[in-house]
Design a protein around this motif. Structure first.
Motif, PDB file in Angstrom:
ATOM      1  N   VAL A  66       0.833  -1.207   0.000  1.00  0.00           N
ATOM      2  CA  VAL A  66       0.000   0.000   0.000  1.00  0.00           C
ATOM      3  C   VAL A  66       0.859   1.244   0.000  1.00  0.00           C
ATOM      4  N   GLU A  67       1.907   1.212   0.801  1.00  0.00           N
ATOM      5  CA  GLU A  67       2.787   2.378   0.866  1.00  0.00           C
ATOM      6  C   GLU A  67       3.442   2.649  -0.487  1.00  0.00           C
ATOM      7  N   GLY A  68       3.812   1.558  -1.160  1.00  0.00           N
ATOM      8  CA  GLY A  68       4.386   1.703  -2.519  1.00  0.00           C
ATOM      9  C   GLY A  68       3.390   2.368  -3.449  1.00  0.00           C
ATOM     10  N   ILE A  69       2.141   1.923  -3.385  1.00  0.00           N
ATOM     11  CA  ILE A  69       1.097   2.504  -4.245  1.00  0.00           C
ATOM     12  C   ILE A  69       0.919   3.986  -3.911  1.00  0.00           C
ATOM     13  N   ASP A  70       0.872   4.294  -2.598  1.00  0.00           N
ATOM     14  CA  ASP A  70       0.730   5.687  -2.158  1.00  0.00           C
ATOM     15  C   ASP A  70       1.858   6.552  -2.712  1.00  0.00           C
ATOM     16  N   GLU A  71       3.061   6.001  -2.561  1.00  0.00           N
ATOM     17  CA  GLU A  71       4.244   6.745  -2.999  1.00  0.00           C
ATOM     18  C   GLU A  71       4.191   7.045  -4.502  1.00  0.00           C
ATOM     19  N   ARG A  72       3.815   6.034  -5.257  1.00  0.00           N
ATOM     20  CA  ARG A  72       3.773   6.200  -6.709  1.00  0.00           C
ATOM     21  C   ARG A  72       2.610   7.096  -7.135  1.00  0.00           C
ATOM     22  N   CYS A  73       1.517   6.975  -6.387  1.00  0.00           N
ATOM     23  CA  CYS A  73       0.393   7.877  -6.674  1.00  0.00           C
ATOM     24  C   CYS A  73       0.799   9.318  -6.364  1.00  0.00           C
TER      25      CYS A  73
END
Lengths: 562, 562
Positions: free
Chosen positions: A501-508
């Motif tokens: 989730v954190e990866g997705i947040d970061e990329r978003c």
């Protein structure tokens, strides 16, 4: 049960076979397979026809029987981790890319010297700015954007069944095609050289592109007609002189067109200014050449003003490579076409500010901008129509009226000249001069739009191009946000681990920073351009009315001796 | 054999029942008896209808069987001296005059206070300027002009049979009706007081009216609505202040109308300016009152500028008699209506320069002027149509175009206002201001014609009235010249004695002097009026374009802080 979709944006049909759809309108699709980026279906009025696939989202929550066993909602509750992983490690993306590049550039190297621009027929014209936009949606350069994964169009159906955790089922949505989805899901990978790093900084008004430390401009002069094959083929060559090299290079329209295709391919959330439209007939007429040159100047201005576009390799190659050094040119061309840092990978090159953005705030800003672009598009459309009509009236009606008045004065003076008495000679001459003055003023009116209204129309055309780019850019950002929301839901339900989730947040966050930086840039150049253009318009208008006044003052003096 | 006539002037049919005739066209008449000044007949195209009797001359030289035994050619070879003598000594002309005066004034003294103007219906409107002209041709005031002889309409046939030496058989030709013929034939007689003497002097450009030694002007101010019969009747009263008395008098339109009728009656070869046309409905509307006042001001200007008209008793009575002194007014009114020095007798009051004119030269001048008036009439007609259309375009089309541009700018600024960032506020306001400026400029265009084109149309209307007067004036002079030629032929053939011929020559010289003086005056005021009006027009146009420029300059400044 019928396959249904919801329109994400307004789409106005412009060609036979298309149907218009309104935002939020529920549509019936005949197939979820698009045809070159278009869906065939029926709108709520029962009108049947084509509309851009990227303008709609397929509605899955009614468990449509047209889908294979796995519907979207089912997959939400049963995320399939392995298949997700498969997607995050694409194999041999380069090879796939290579293939699609060649499609994108509309020809191989061997064709480079062919007149694929200049000898094109009306049939393969991209049409108007709006048409170009749809073209870019459907096929051509943007087909590339699905290819950062090993999935190709042929196995889309299979992929869907195994990897729909939070993957958009519409393989032809801009979010997917642009590489936005792949990037958010962590599927993009590549080596980012230091020189390729693009910084988004936090400015006074939010995220901004870091300014170009070496700003430059580029003039476009003297379009000249060139011939080859012993005069069998001819084309127009433009002389480009960038201020940072001071070396003149010659470029043809097809070179601009090629560059444009590269840029569109490379930058998912940057609004690449549209190049002036092609024209098959009358290409060498003065007016057309002058008009295209003006369009290219505007385009160049927007390119060099853009902190990211101005600095990118392919543009620099275009601006600086010596036209006569065929080898160097081809090398640079091939390099650009093999560029890995395109689409999904482009996002890898972006360095966001340290503090992540508040997604709620981002969403509100994006929504505000979406409303803004619609309003601006409507008003630009209206202003363009008004200005166009105003120009036409001045060239025809206004001119005619003033010239009719002029003629009538001259006819009166001719009648008066029949009275041969000395004391009327001065008056007769003065009235005759008045007639000529009004005929001249008629000409002034006819000449004026070229000086003041045409530049406004050029500006509007450029901005209408940008406004046509934004639905896709917004779509990419919104797609990323949706992924964030989905992943949060999944983690709450224990279906996804926090690291993912954190990866997705970061990329978003990266996509959001880039989008907001682009929006900020748009507003800044908009304010700059419209201010300059309005000032230019008013200055021209003032000069125009002063010229008329001057002519009339000169005329009035003729009566002093009359 | 059919009764034939030759058209002396072009006549353009304006109403149903009329037919157009071209100068020199041969026409067939149904009867030589006119109907209120109109002949019924067929033109060369076979079109049947009415045309003004004064525009044609009946052709007698084919010994038309419709004539009584004496045809014109017969009479030429057999002049009948006694009958000629009969005509040269008219009996009791005053009495006859008295009768027709009352017809001319359209009412007796008792009717004077009735609203014969203000309560008139559309049916008795004189109509347009052109219409007024025909009216004046046909009946009304000019019916007087046959009455300096004892012959009345009833015994015309009889008179013709006995007195056709060189008498025009068309009793309704202007030459006859104006009294021109009677005067040339020596039939006019009356006592000319010293104060009534009108001198024609030889100026630089030929015969001229002696200048008015006491020039004056007269202002027309504050038209006010008055009521009487407890508000049952209302009318507009104009305040006239002549500069030579500085006493204000109040006059109504009907007073102008009455005066006009007197002047037309009195002066056969003076172009009395037409008063503004009547209007039955909307008489009290601001626009109409303002328009009529402007028309009356133009009229007054031409009256006071004319060396003969300005000084004549009836005009002075009109200008100076105290409006509240009913008795004095009626006295002056009755005196004017009993004036002996009208029509044929008017010529008695003229003192020509010592040296008689060369008739060949006179004829050439008159022919030149005839051509001039036609050309001027055509060009005035064209200019009027153009200016009228130009005014309409500015009020509607031009205004609309500028306002549409203004609105589109405002709509753009409203769209831009959706971007709340501080750096765009200035631009948004400036564009909004630009929108308002263009809307204001639209209004400027709509308001302008009232200031510059309307006065040109007023001027043209006045001159079109004069141009409509000239065919009659020319006709009178040409009639006199014809008499001179006839008499010379007669004397060569021994049918007339030299003294008679000399008398005719002398009287033709007087008519020629008066006509040429009037033409000279016309040219002088024409040059004066058109010069002044063109200057006024250009000054207004300059002010107009400067106003627009000023507005745009103010607008441009708004961008400085943007």
């Amino acid at each position: 049960m019928a396959l249904r979709a919801r329109a994400l944006y307004d789409f106005n049909s412009e060609n036979p076979g298309e149907v218009s759809v309104r935002e939020n309108e529920i549509l019936t699709l005949y197939s979820e397979q698009d045809i070159d980026g278009w869906f065939e279906g029926t709108n709520s009025k029962g009108e049947r026809g084509l509309f851009p696939a990227s303008y709609v989202e397929i509605l899955r929550n009614d468990a449509a029987s047209t889908l294979n066993n796995n519907s979207c909602t089912e997959n939400f509750s049963k995320p399939s981790a392995p298949s997700f992983a498969t997607f995050s490690a694409p194999t041999q993306p380069q090879q796939q890319q290579q293939h699609t590049y060649q499609q994108a550039s509309q020809g191989s190297d061997d064709d480079w010297d062919d007149d694929w621009d200049d000898s094109s027929t009306v049939a393969d014209e991209p049409g108007t700015v709006g048409g170009r936009y749809h073209d870019f949606e459907g096929n051509g350069p943007s087909t590339y954007r699905v290819s950062t994964s090993s999935m190709s169009r042929g196995n889309a159906q299979q992929a869907k069944s195994s990897a729909t955790v939070s993957r958009n089922l519409n393989r032809f949505s801009t979010f997917v095609k642009s590489g936005g989805e792949a990037f958010v899901l962590g599927e993009a990978s590549g080596f980012v050289k230091d020189g390729d790093k693009i910084c988004v900084v936090l400015g006074q008004h939010g995220p901004e592109w870091q300014e170009n430390p070496y700003p430059f401009a580029c003039t476009i002069d003297d379009p000249t007609k060139q011939t080859k094959f012993k005069g069998m083929k001819s084309y127009i060559s433009y002389k480009l002189t960038p201020t940072h090299t001071q070396n003149q290079v010659n470029r043809r329209y097809k070179h601009f067109d090629w560059l444009y295709a590269r840029l569109v391919e490379k930058f998912p959330v940057i609004s690449v200014p549209h190049i002036p439209e092609k024209q098959a007939t009358g290409r060498f007429e003065e007016d057309f050449i002058s008009k295209r040159r003006k369009g290219l100047i505007w385009w160049m201005n927007h390119m060099t003003s853009h902190p990211v576009l101005a600095r990118c390799d392919v543009f620099q190659h275009f601006l600086t490579c010596n036209s006569t050094d065929e080898k160097a040119w081809k090398q640079g061309k091939r390099k650009a076409e093999k560029d890995e840092m395109v689409g999904a990978n482009f996002f890898l090159t972006i360095s966001p500010p340290a503090a992540p953005l508040d997604f709620q705030e981002v969403e509100s800003k994006i929504d505000g901008f979406k409303t803004f672009t619609k309003r601006m598009d409507d008003s630009a459309f209206q202003l363009n129509a008004t200005v166009n009509e105003f120009a036409r009236k001045q060239i025809t009606g206004f001119k005619k009226e003033y010239q009719k008045v002029g003629l009538s004065f001259r006819v009166l003076s001719q009648a008066f000249e029949m009275d041969q008495q000395a004391y009327s000679t001065g008056l007769n001459q003065a009235i005759s001069f008045t007639g000529e003055a009004y005929e001249a003023i008629g000409e002034y009116f006819a000449e004026q739009p070229r000086k003041d209204l045409d530049p406004i129309m050029d500006l509007l055309a450029l901005y209408q191009g940008h406004l046509a780019n934004y639905p896709d850019i917004i779509h990419v950002q919104k797609g990323a946000l949706t992924k964030v929301k989905e992943s949060q839901k999944h983690v709450e339900e224990g279906k996804m681990d926090r690291a993912q989730v954190e990866g997705i947040d970061e990329r978003c966050n990266i996509i959001s920073c880039a989008t907001l930086a682009e929006i900020q840039h748009f507003h800044q150049i908009r304010v700059r351009d419209f201010k300059a253009q309005m000032q230019h318009y008013l200055q021209q208008q003032i000069a125009f009315f002063q010229k008329i006044t001057g002519k009339l003052e000169e005329t009035l003096q003729k009566y002093d001796d009359a």
